[in-house]
Structures are given as structure tokens and as C-alpha cells.
Design a protein around this motif. Structure first.
Motif, short mmCIF file in Angstrom:
data_model
loop_
_atom_site.label_atom_id
_atom_site.label_comp_id
_atom_site.label_asym_id
_atom_site.label_seq_id
_atom_site.Cartn_x
_atom_site.Cartn_y
_atom_site.Cartn_z
N HIS A 60 -6.08 8.37 -2.85
CA HIS A 60 -5.17 8.79 -3.77
C HIS A 60 -5.36 8.47 -5.06
O HIS A 60 -4.46 9.07 -5.97
N SER A 61 -6.05 7.40 -5.50
CA SER A 61 -5.90 6.87 -6.90
C SER A 61 -6.99 7.17 -7.81
O SER A 61 -6.71 6.86 -9.18
N GLY A 87 -2.04 5.06 -10.28
CA GLY A 87 -1.08 4.07 -10.29
C GLY A 87 0.04 4.76 -9.18
O GLY A 87 -0.45 5.86 -9.17
N VAL A 88 1.35 3.91 -9.10
CA VAL A 88 2.12 4.62 -8.23
C VAL A 88 3.34 5.15 -9.27
O VAL A 88 3.69 4.32 -10.12
N LEU A 114 5.84 -7.08 1.99
CA LEU A 114 4.74 -6.31 1.48
C LEU A 114 5.63 -5.56 0.19
O LEU A 114 6.46 -5.15 0.27
N THR A 115 4.62 -5.79 -0.83
CA THR A 115 5.27 -4.96 -2.25
C THR A 115 4.05 -3.92 -2.62
O THR A 115 2.86 -4.45 -2.38
N VAL A 116 4.43 -2.82 -3.44
CA VAL A 116 3.53 -1.99 -3.84
C VAL A 116 3.89 -1.82 -5.27
O VAL A 116 5.27 -1.59 -5.52
N GLY A 117 3.12 -1.96 -6.31
CA GLY A 117 3.78 -1.69 -7.53
C GLY A 117 2.37 -1.39 -8.57
O GLY A 117 1.41 -0.94 -8.22
N SER A 118 2.92 -1.35 -9.78
CA SER A 118 1.79 -0.87 -10.86
C SER A 118 0.99 -2.27 -11.13
O SER A 118 1.43 -3.32 -11.32
N ASN A 119 -0.29 -2.07 -11.35
CA ASN A 119 -1.19 -2.93 -11.87
C ASN A 119 -1.33 -2.76 -13.51
O ASN A 119 -1.86 -1.61 -13.59
#
Length: 134
Positions: A60-61, A87-88, A114-119
């Protein structure tokens, strides 16, 4: 959920990074400080969270670099998979996808989150934190 690692988690994650780099011609590496001893079931869940995060990143990225990190800080263990891709956003975070649900479930089974975020500055970071109370 029944798959068992046949090596320790550090070796398995290093192997995941190497095979991903080779198969997808992408800069994928594993970083960790020291040795970490975990119950087998926890190690299995962490490996599959990392694997799913890497697969999602490739699919996806459009990332050119993926870094898998496993670090122990005080009483917590942190697994993160970072990429430098798109990014998300709220619309494409994938939080409704089956892969994301499975990663969340595995994190909960370890007693973690669990977390999903921006790098920063661009990309995505998937982070699983687990209390070290074995």
C-alpha cells in the motif's frame, strides 16, 4: 494463529527483513539492541504483527525503505515497523481491513496495544507495545 516460529524472535525478524529486501528489491532492515527472551506465544504474535505490517507497507505505501525495530525499554517491549512511503490518512489507514484487525487482536493477546500513525517526515509507523510482566 497456530504457526510456531522455529527460531528465536530476533533471528526470525532478521530473516523477515532479509527475505523482504531480496524478494521485493527494497531496503528492509532489522534493528535491535541486545537479546530479548520472550514466551513462545508472545514471540509468535510479535513476528506475525511485524510480517503483516511489512506486507501492508509493500502493498500500500510504495515505500523504498522499511525498518523493523525491537527494543526493550524499562518494563515494556516495543516492536515497530516504519516505512518511508505514502503514509496513512483517515481514509486509507486500513483500520477496517482484516490484516489490521488481526494485528490488533494479536497485540491484545500479548497484553499489549497496537498503534498506527505517521512516520515523520513521511511514511507510516506500526507500533506494538507490550508490558514485560512474564
Amino acid at each position: 494463529l497456530a504457526f510456531e516460529l522455529d527460531s528465536d524472535l530476533l533471528d526470525a525478524l532478521n530473516g523477515l527483513a532479509k527475505s523482504t529486501a531480496y524478494e521485493h528489491q527494497i531496503d528492509c532492515r532489522f534493528e535491535s539492541k541486545g537479546s530479548i527472551t520472550l514466551p513462545r506465544d508472545v514471540a509468535n504474535h510479535l513476528y506475525w504483527i511485524a510480517r503483516e505490517a511489512v506486507v501492508n507497507s509493500i502493498k500500500h505505501s510504495i515505500a523504498t525503505k522499511i525498518t523493523i525495530c525491537l527494543d526493550q525499554c524499562a518494563d515494556r517491549l516495543q516492536l515497530s515497523v516504519k516505512d518511508n512511503g505514502l503514509g496513512v490518512s483517515e481514509s486509507n489507514s486500513g483500520s477496517t481491513g482484516i490484516g489490521m484487525k488481526v494485528m490488533q487482536q494479536r497485540a491484545q493477546l500479548t497484553g499489549g496495544s497496537l498503534t498506527v500513525g505517521s512516520n515523520s517526515p513521511h511514511g507510516t509507523v506500526v507500533c506494538c507495545e507490550i508490558p514485560m510482566n512474564y
